[in-house]
Scaffold this active site. Sequence first.
Site, PDB file in Angstrom:
ATOM      1  N   LYS A   1      46.155  44.150  24.073  1.00 50.37           N
ATOM      2  CA  LYS A   1      46.786  44.738  25.260  1.00 50.37           C
ATOM      3  C   LYS A   1      46.110  46.046  25.705  1.00 50.37           C
ATOM      4  O   LYS A   1      45.338  46.653  24.954  1.00 50.37           O
ATOM      5  CB  LYS A   1      48.273  44.964  24.967  1.00 50.37           C
ATOM      6  CG  LYS A   1      49.071  43.665  24.745  1.00 50.37           C
ATOM      7  CD  LYS A   1      50.557  43.960  24.581  1.00 50.37           C
ATOM      8  CE  LYS A   1      51.371  42.700  24.419  1.00 50.37           C
ATOM      9  NZ  LYS A   1      52.824  42.984  24.270  1.00 50.37           N
TER      10      LYS A   1
ATOM     11  N   TYR B   1      54.412  36.368  31.908  1.00 42.12           N
ATOM     12  CA  TYR B   1      55.672  36.877  31.331  1.00 42.12           C
ATOM     13  C   TYR B   1      56.904  36.408  32.104  1.00 42.12           C
ATOM     14  O   TYR B   1      57.965  37.014  32.002  1.00 42.12           O
ATOM     15  CB  TYR B   1      55.631  38.403  31.236  1.00 42.12           C
ATOM     16  CG  TYR B   1      54.829  38.902  30.044  1.00 42.12           C
ATOM     17  CD1 TYR B   1      55.258  38.656  28.746  1.00 42.12           C
ATOM     18  CD2 TYR B   1      53.653  39.622  30.214  1.00 42.12           C
ATOM     19  CE1 TYR B   1      54.540  39.104  27.644  1.00 42.12           C
ATOM     20  CE2 TYR B   1      52.924  40.082  29.121  1.00 42.12           C
ATOM     21  CZ  TYR B   1      53.379  39.816  27.839  1.00 42.12           C
ATOM     22  OH  TYR B   1      52.664  40.269  26.749  1.00 42.12           O
TER      23      TYR B   1
ATOM     24  N   PHE C   1      63.019  45.284  31.292  1.00 38.30           N
ATOM     25  CA  PHE C   1      61.686  45.880  31.123  1.00 38.30           C
ATOM     26  C   PHE C   1      60.572  45.072  31.791  1.00 38.30           C
ATOM     27  O   PHE C   1      59.395  45.418  31.670  1.00 38.30           O
ATOM     28  CB  PHE C   1      61.362  46.062  29.626  1.00 38.30           C
ATOM     29  CG  PHE C   1      61.435  44.785  28.815  1.00 38.30           C
ATOM     30  CD1 PHE C   1      60.384  43.883  28.800  1.00 38.30           C
ATOM     31  CD2 PHE C   1      62.557  44.496  28.061  1.00 38.30           C
ATOM     32  CE1 PHE C   1      60.436  42.712  28.065  1.00 38.30           C
ATOM     33  CE2 PHE C   1      62.631  43.321  27.310  1.00 38.30           C
ATOM     34  CZ  PHE C   1      61.569  42.433  27.316  1.00 38.30           C
TER      35      PHE C   1
ATOM     36  N   ARG D   1      51.314  35.902  14.009  1.00 38.24           N
ATOM     37  CA  ARG D   1      52.535  36.699  14.202  1.00 38.24           C
ATOM     38  C   ARG D   1      52.758  37.633  13.008  1.00 38.24           C
ATOM     39  O   ARG D   1      53.225  38.750  13.167  1.00 38.24           O
ATOM     40  CB  ARG D   1      53.757  35.785  14.374  1.00 38.24           C
ATOM     41  CG  ARG D   1      53.689  34.824  15.557  1.00 38.24           C
ATOM     42  CD  ARG D   1      54.105  35.357  16.871  1.00 38.24           C
ATOM     43  NE  ARG D   1      55.434  35.911  16.901  1.00 38.24           N
ATOM     44  CZ  ARG D   1      55.964  36.437  18.013  1.00 38.24           C
ATOM     45  NH1 ARG D   1      55.266  36.456  19.147  1.00 38.24           N
ATOM     46  NH2 ARG D   1      57.159  36.960  18.000  1.00 38.24           N
TER      47      ARG D   1
ATOM     48  N   THR E   1      57.855  43.232  16.920  1.00 36.98           N
ATOM     49  CA  THR E   1      57.679  43.722  18.296  1.00 36.98           C
ATOM     50  C   THR E   1      57.751  45.243  18.363  1.00 36.98           C
ATOM     51  O   THR E   1      56.924  45.895  19.010  1.00 36.98           O
ATOM     52  CB  THR E   1      58.787  43.120  19.206  1.00 36.98           C
ATOM     53  OG1 THR E   1      58.823  41.710  19.002  1.00 36.98           O
ATOM     54  CG2 THR E   1      58.521  43.426  20.671  1.00 36.98           C
TER      55      THR E   1
ATOM     56  N   ARG F   1      50.635  46.136  14.639  1.00 36.01           N
ATOM     57  CA  ARG F   1      51.578  46.982  15.367  1.00 36.01           C
ATOM     58  C   ARG F   1      51.972  48.223  14.561  1.00 36.01           C
ATOM     59  O   ARG F   1      52.146  49.298  15.128  1.00 36.01           O
ATOM     60  CB  ARG F   1      52.791  46.160  15.799  1.00 36.01           C
ATOM     61  CG  ARG F   1      52.436  45.256  17.002  1.00 36.01           C
ATOM     62  CD  ARG F   1      53.472  44.218  17.260  1.00 36.01           C
ATOM     63  NE  ARG F   1      53.296  43.579  18.572  1.00 36.01           N
ATOM     64  CZ  ARG F   1      53.969  42.511  18.955  1.00 36.01           C
ATOM     65  NH1 ARG F   1      54.849  41.949  18.147  1.00 36.01           N
ATOM     66  NH2 ARG F   1      53.767  41.986  20.148  1.00 36.01           N
TER      67      ARG F   1
ATOM     68  N   ASN G   1      52.595  47.740  22.621  1.00 39.77           N
ATOM     69  CA  ASN G   1      52.514  47.340  21.212  1.00 39.77           C
ATOM     70  C   ASN G   1      51.246  46.549  20.863  1.00 39.77           C
ATOM     71  O   ASN G   1      51.241  45.726  19.952  1.00 39.77           O
ATOM     72  CB  ASN G   1      53.792  46.602  20.803  1.00 39.77           C
ATOM     73  CG  ASN G   1      54.025  45.349  21.624  1.00 39.77           C
ATOM     74  OD1 ASN G   1      53.218  44.992  22.460  1.00 39.77           O
ATOM     75  ND2 ASN G   1      55.135  44.679  21.354  1.00 39.77           N
TER      76      ASN G   1
ATOM     77  N   HIS H   1      49.618  40.605  21.875  1.00 40.34           N
ATOM     78  CA  HIS H   1      50.519  39.480  22.158  1.00 40.34           C
ATOM     79  C   HIS H   1      50.082  38.313  21.301  1.00 40.34           C
ATOM     80  O   HIS H   1      48.888  38.103  21.090  1.00 40.34           O
ATOM     81  CB  HIS H   1      50.430  39.053  23.639  1.00 40.34           C
ATOM     82  CG  HIS H   1      51.027  37.684  23.858  1.00 40.34           C
ATOM     83  ND1 HIS H   1      52.370  37.489  24.051  1.00 40.34           N
ATOM     84  CD2 HIS H   1      50.449  36.437  23.833  1.00 40.34           C
ATOM     85  CE1 HIS H   1      52.607  36.176  24.159  1.00 40.34           C
ATOM     86  NE2 HIS H   1      51.455  35.527  24.031  1.00 40.34           N
TER      87      HIS H   1
ATOM     88  N   GLU I   1      49.761  28.685  27.059  1.00 40.54           N
ATOM     89  CA  GLU I   1      49.135  29.988  27.312  1.00 40.54           C
ATOM     90  C   GLU I   1      47.605  29.891  27.290  1.00 40.54           C
ATOM     91  O   GLU I   1      46.926  30.489  28.126  1.00 40.54           O
ATOM     92  CB  GLU I   1      49.647  31.011  26.294  1.00 40.54           C
ATOM     93  CG  GLU I   1      51.123  31.332  26.503  1.00 40.54           C
ATOM     94  CD  GLU I   1      51.735  32.213  25.421  1.00 40.54           C
ATOM     95  OE1 GLU I   1      52.926  32.524  25.535  1.00 40.54           O
ATOM     96  OE2 GLU I   1      51.025  32.595  24.466  1.00 40.54           O
TER      97      GLU I   1
END
Length: 140
Positions: free
Chosen positions: A11, A51, A59, A87, A93, A104, A114, A117, A128
Amino acid sequence: MTVQRTFSIIKPDATKRNLTGAINAKFEEAGLRIVAQRRIHLSDEQAKKFYEVHAERPFYGELVEFMTSEPVVVQVLEGEDAVALHRKVMGATNPAEADAGTVRKDFALSIGENSVHGSDSAENAAIEIAQFFTEDQIVG
Ligand code: GDP
């Protein structure tokens, strides 16, 4: 155990701080193979579509604004149980709740900014991946 593919985004908060290599090192050390990768600047339209599932969340606007603020690195990662493994390496998160050594925990700035993704299921991974890569761009 099955070999899977998952979709990953490094990100804007991370690309901005030159953390692409450090994050990729964590993925590779965990056994994930980077089989496709491209640095792009997401358009407003791409971020909103990506998203869409969060469109009703408070948010959402902030998230879209953040994801389009700087370049991102979109990736396809491959490995044994890649979705769950990725993950695990990403961490929770909210970085305050992430396990030690996760991306993270080590790099994220906040619950929003964070750093990474990762797809949450094999089904979503396929959807995706198809938003950003054609099959011939993925070299396993
Ligand atoms: P993930 O699967 O761990 O990325 O988490 P979610 O699917 O629940 O949320 C998607 C993304 O929305 C997160 O990675 C964050 O960037 C962002 N997000 C989630 N919760 C919040 C929040 O409370 N505030 C803000 N600003 N962003 C959030």
